[in-house]
Write an enzyme that holds these catalytic residues in place. Structure first.
Site, PDB file in Angstrom:
ATOM      1  N   CYS D 153       0.807  -1.223   0.000  1.00 56.87           N
ATOM      2  CA  CYS D 153       0.000   0.000   0.000  1.00 56.87           C
ATOM      3  C   CYS D 153       0.836   1.267   0.000  1.00 56.87           C
ATOM      4  CB  CYS D 153      -0.957  -0.002   1.192  1.00 56.87           C
ATOM      5  SG  CYS D 153      -0.182  -0.340   2.774  1.00 56.87           S
ATOM      6  N   GLN D 180       1.586   6.439   7.767  1.00 60.34           N
ATOM      7  CA  GLN D 180       0.628   5.471   7.251  1.00 60.34           C
ATOM      8  C   GLN D 180      -0.577   5.274   8.173  1.00 60.34           C
ATOM      9  OE1 GLN D 180       4.370   2.949   5.437  1.00 60.34           O
ATOM     10  NE2 GLN D 180       2.406   1.915   5.487  1.00 60.34           N
ATOM     11  N   HIS D 246      -2.344   7.044   3.159  1.00 54.20           N
ATOM     12  CA  HIS D 246      -0.915   7.101   3.476  1.00 54.20           C
ATOM     13  C   HIS D 246      -0.324   8.369   2.876  1.00 54.20           C
ATOM     14  CE1 HIS D 246      -1.330   3.169   5.005  1.00 54.20           C
ATOM     15  NE2 HIS D 246      -0.614   2.461   4.179  1.00 54.20           N
ATOM     16  N   THR D 339      -6.378   1.449   1.375  1.00 56.62           N
ATOM     17  CA  THR D 339      -7.115   0.192   1.160  1.00 56.62           C
ATOM     18  C   THR D 339      -7.906   0.211  -0.147  1.00 56.62           C
ATOM     19  OG1 THR D 339      -9.053   0.831   2.493  1.00 56.62           O
ATOM     20  CG2 THR D 339      -7.262  -0.315   3.633  1.00 56.62           C
TER      21      THR D 339
END
Lengths: 368, 368, 368, 368
Positions: D153, D180, D246, D339
């Protein structure tokens, strides 16, 4: 259908931004005029506003010029006759009557006139009939203008949950303890040093507003005024580290016995807007009204603001944790999105109902 | 004076860590034994524990070997006769009696035996006299051991605020709506995805504990049991994004009329530990007892967890916002540090009172 | 020893409050004078200040009258000759010289004069010798007064970690990416809507300050000025949802090879204040100096602000995660408390060193 | 067009939930099969899953039965040939090959095979050509199945910002410091006691993944393997109190000179998916691809996770704060939703590109 032109007073604040977000693509309303304080007037909206929502500021809106927040600041004929107002209460007290006197339908989110006798304080699902009081306002007779208000953000979710219970069982008294989101205080609003890892067990005037507005919202229209519901309401208001969504713990005593199943049924069956005769004539639903204004979530730890505030596009009140109260009759938790259902969305829905009732049509229809 | 050797059961958890922090330099007690689950036993404490407090883990403690959490795991003569227990309830139910049977004074923070008839549930400022019940326990007669408990973290601050009001005005009923810190759930405890920017309006068994423990704490010792205070208590328990400190909104109804000034006076005058005859004989104060167990903060928006939880070194309950209640008589807010006053500190204070009463002295003094 | 009277400029702000907290029981200094803006002047400190620290506002301080923040506002002879200044930079630029001209030792936390040629920018463990520059200041010659500054809150922890590395290995270049606490922005400071559940990757002027201050702090005193360390510094400054404690990720390139063990040793051996000749003469330590200014924490996930900011009573810089850098030589994380080590504590420590050097003694000692 | 049936491995976790949210109304894919660990298998999805997203769990999905996470657990013919995998790395290592061997196209979000020579590690806008490597996989030859992966990610947003810069200027080295979000650690994931009011400057294996994946993603396809981009990458990875998104601070050195305007132009012009021949043939866009994969926000303090993570329905990387770097060439900030763009959305987009390439068509088309 042509969209009606609307204006927004206090357009740069948090609720003003929500007005823009909610009405940018509205099927009935077109944002045609934005006004804010002298500090912003004359700038483009994009320059004047610190946009704090997680959707993009629409480019058309960003390019609009912010007008002064008085009717006279706008050339004759360009001031929309529908004004959404998101002003601080003391400013609203001065400015909203000017717009009503200028013939505008003022759909206000401020607290300035909520408790004024001939001003409707309305949540459409709860007391749309109170809107009739606009015809008693002197502005209405003189210019066609009027003021309609929606309640405080902490009162809206609560009365949605209460209304079906009042209808079925009668409310004698209730206790409500709130955990309110920071967005309710506007921007810059709550300093981060006050709320990060903290609770502030005080919000200025909030408990008073919550206690008195519930009485008017659940009250009975009696000609030119509302007879307040005589239920005793005790509120404790707290600020917590949540961005959006007010959570409220309620204990309630009814006049008549109510079972667990009956209460759930009362909430499930509560779809009042479909019953209004005026609305059926229109042939279709209100764009901003949620399918279910009150949604019961059958989980042990819900509702929660982060997970449930956007139910019904932010317009539903979610309830949960119905259980017996050792002191009154029942306890439950209710949650609603404070800047959508609790502010801008509430005002837009009020306007939609007024549109259906013909109260946004041109002035000439109004006879003395 | 030589310090008494004490042990800690469940030493690696959040409350276990507070026990270590609070007793590392305690003038009366010396940490001599640490026990935890099989996963930790045999390791040094420094290896076994994820230390989560903002003071350093003392080097001496870090080097101690963690023992199995059963009396038999420790060589004869090395098991301290004073055991502080910070175990989960279901484990406590099994283990605490073993230590009592082995002759230990078990000072427990768990909920396992709080409501057991002959087990004292004590906050020293509130009901130190209930400690006498230890003499009714069968362990006491057989081995000299016994179990004493302190209440749930949400009950302690509340009863401190309530006790002086019960004494002066009598309590008929009360609401309490809590906003509880995450440290109350231990470690790892509350997942961050559940609480960041959120409220969880549910804590398992918490409302039940709070409601029943208040009745026992404010109840009357009647020989071998406590007659519960018959006040009705209705609790709403919520988890909020606060590290430490439980904030509670209270509405209360008294048996006798109480004025604003009388209530403030009741709190200000509440210094019960200075009145205990046993304690005066000792000649000086209890190390962990706060000078003022209940502190009223005369500011519109207090108490707040971040600012007020450390009053009295984390052992004072702070109250504020006393105002009239439209439903019952009065409303106020009470705050206390949930892992100091509400857990480890409460147990340490219980132990200090027991020491003053001679109940930590060697077994031989106990006659049947 | 009699305590020296000191005053605090900007006493009601966040750093002003820390000055009071840190010096209320200081063995060498006595808070005798508090000043703030016109809005506060004339009120008691208790009335003027929104106290935001988690220790109580001392009653003596609460009762003191806040003075105007100019030397002339105070009766002759009552203005302390030692003034701690916690002013915004633009106000400091105007006011601090007035106090220096009035004969005061101005111990400033503001950025106004940090980069001025003859004003020392000092962290005692790093460059106490730069304090000698006060003798070059014109105020010093005329009135005995002078200005001494401490660095920006994000620079202090960093230079503490860098100094021993510069001494042993020479620094060629470094990256630093900060995650800074909200208290660094004062009160009301950062709006909660901007930081709750968010990161703001920008702090006004912060990167510039951090980059240039490191050069002066690690520079070499050359008579009447400092020759800047020619290392290249690149800073990325971010605001995160932390109350106190700035965390900084550093990548660094040395002039000479350095092993893992050598770097740890450099930090462990770094106890520079014990070496200063002036200080040894004094016979004991500086009250505010930490035993270890740089503490390496040997854990995979440290330092962390909540757990480590209070090391050395908030005056130590903690470092951790030393590991190789694929781009430069080494990487590590450094943390320090931004309003103690990074602001008020830094200024108090500067004052303590000045006291040891005799630079807080009466003016007559100063010869031209 | 009929929708292709797809399955989800690890369906109850955070990324599994996002798969469901993103594909519930997908025009090309129909969720037909859900699998999870033995603890969940056999239950309905509604029972097995703690749904943590702020949209409602679709009723159809809630009623589906969770299957065991092995190919054999499902009756012949009912196992979809397209499997999205959201498994922990060690489990993925064992299970994903089983599904590939069973003839499934495994679209994996796990790290297990990302760096395996013949497994494509792909972000379609960056290196869609690497997908050709599936034809080198032995599973492909035997059963038609294969494995395709998307990056970590924290790497995805970064490589989106880097790719147009690599194309135009060549990347020599870069420094990246991340902040993050907690959702990246799954559920329960990060304990709230670790992150509320805190920063954790460590995420297990994250810096290594970020450093190596960038090299493969920006590398060059050379027949049966990828030649890694030889740029030096130094990563510092931190966890902060943000729900989603992030944020990454980047300093970068190019092989060729680049001006401010050239860099902005490179990002603005970066619309690679419209150039792919395979895709044009299809006649319309990819459902999940954002119009602009890299959006520069021209504001001093952006991007910010709360405000910008949902750009492009969560699929755009937003960049901002482009400025000169005193050490390398340029600095900037990049943000992406971890996500959506960084996990489930990345995998769905990979599948959409594979569909356009005909690689999701039945096995028989594959010739040796």
């Amino acid at each position: 259908m042509e969209r009606r032109k609307v204006g927004i007073l206090g357009a740069t604040g948090m609720v003003g931004q929500r007005f823009i977000q909610l009405m940018h693509n509205h099927p009935w309303f077109e944002i045609a005029w934005l006004a804010a304080s002298d500090r912003s007037a004359g700038k483009t909206y994009g320059e004047a506003c610190k946009w704090k929502l997680d959707t993009e500021l629409p480019a058309r809106i960003a390019g609009m010029t912010v007008m002064p927040n008085v009717p006279e600041g706008t050339p004759e004929g360009e001031l929309p006759k529908i004004i959404f107002a998101a002003l601080d209460s003391d400013i609203a007290k001065e400015l909203e009557p000017k717009f009503a006197a200028a013939g505008c339908a003022v759909i206000s989110n401020s607290s300035a006139f909520r408790m004024t006798t001939d001003v409707p304080l309305v949540v459409p699902e709860v007391n749309a009939d109170h809107l009739a009081m606009i015809e008693k306002q002197s502005w209405r007779h003189e210019s066609g203008g009027y003021i309609v208000t929606n309640p405080n953000c902490s009162a809206i979710g609560l009365v949605l949950a209460l209304k079906p219970l009042e209808q079925k069982f009668g409310i004698e008294s209730l206790f409500v303890s709130t955990m309110q989101a920071i967005s309710g205080a506007g921007y810059p609003g709550v300093p981060s040093l006050d709320i990060l890892g903290n609770v502030v067990p005080f919000i200025k005037n909030e408990e008073e507003k919550l206690q008195e507005e519930v009485g008017k919202l659940l009250g009975t229209l009696a000609g030119d005024h509302v007879e307040m519901l005589p239920a005793k309401v005790s509120a404790h208001c707290n600020r917590v580290a949540v961005e959006d969504g007010h959570t409220e713990c309620v204990s309630i005593k009814f006049k008549q016995p109510a079972t667990y199943e009956q209460i759930l049924a009362a909430w499930a069956e509560f779809k009042p807007l479909s019953d209004l005769v005026h609305l059926q004539a229109w042939g279709h639903g209100l764009p901003t009204a949620p399918d279910e204004p009150v949604v019961y979530i059958d989980a042990i730890d819900r509702p929660q603001p982060r997970l449930d505030r956007m139910r019904g596009k932010g317009m539903a009140a979610t309830v949960g944790r119905l259980r017996e109260c050792p002191l009154l009759d029942w306890k439950f938790v209710v949650l609603s999105h404070n800047t959508i259902r609790g502010a801008a969305g509430a005002a837009v829905l009020n306007a939609e109902v007024l549109a259906m009732m013909g109260k946004l049509d041109p002035v000439k229809k109004v006879a003395r």
